[in-house]
Enzyme design. Sequence first.
Site: not given
Ligand code: NCD
Length: 327
Positions: A69-70, A100, A151, A123
């Site tokens: 999603r993100t 590496k 997040h 991320r």
């Molecule tokens: C979440 C995350 O990555 O923290 N996912 C997301 O970005 N929608 C939640 C999860 O992984 O459980």
Amino acid sequence: MTGEKKIEPFRGSFFGKDVISVEQFTDKKEIEDLFKIATKMKRSVEERKKRDDLKGFCIAELFYQPSTRTYTSFYAAAQRLGVSYFIPLHGMAAYSSTVKGESLPDTIRTIEQTTAADLIILRHPDDSSSEQAALYTQVPIINAGSGTKEHPTQAILDLYTIKEELGKMDGLEVVMLGDLKNGRTIKSLAKLMAVMAPKTKITFVSPTGLEAPLDFIKGLKNKGLVIKETDNLDKVLPSADVLYVTRIQKEWFTDPEEYRRVQGSYIITPELMRKAKRKMIVMHPLPRVEEIDPNFDSDPRVAYFKQMRNGLYTRMALLTAVLRKTV
Ligand code: NCD
């Protein structure tokens, strides 16, 4: 050269700022402004209107952890804003020079140099990754999920969803359910609510051993939020306006036995949801594993699919607000 960049409070403007933590929000107006832009973006998407807000800009997206999603919503958001160059770097942990032994600071420097990016979306599994990355680049970093604590863009889309679905974002009873120890989405959302919706009552419900960290709860209480904790969902479900479900974060467990002990310990089913109000919403950042029965998906209280679309609108809003002085 590391620069002297610090995490800056937004103080009314996102322009040119890093987006590292929800703690940068200082004022309700900041989120309201962002929501207004998001709603404008929603209209553009619905009308298939071609936007060129990011014409000429370059965005790099670096992901060191899995994401659907993100990752896709940032990508789609940038494209829908007419970005000229998008550098999609999924699978950084497996395919980049990280393998590496290259450090995050060097990788960030590299990406800035090789792509001439105007903004980097990151991320990473380390809590301090975005903050650290921001020290090594002149361009804004947007934290798309760091470690187990933050997040921020998920919290923004979550709060936007609450406002859209329930018509308000303050004074609500919110139940946050699941792995509150390792889950980062609930932490960012609760902290964002402390600033934007201080009359929210939050009840944390988690299996034993997966409770929200004490210092985090203390921080929320210090900001004036009413916080309760229980392991009994049945007791708190009837009065909830929002049930925010999260999965057990298997990837953070070191002992598989420990995971098996808590696996499947809560499942949202149509039967269980008979206990809840008719006018309330069920949210989940997704992915789900088994904590929401798909038989519940057709219930009108389901907000978890809409949440994903709101991720597109709010990320469009954030990208323009960071890259353009006037939106
Ligand atoms: C979440 C995350 O990555 O923290 N996912 C997301 O970005 N929608 C939640 C999860 O992984 O459980």
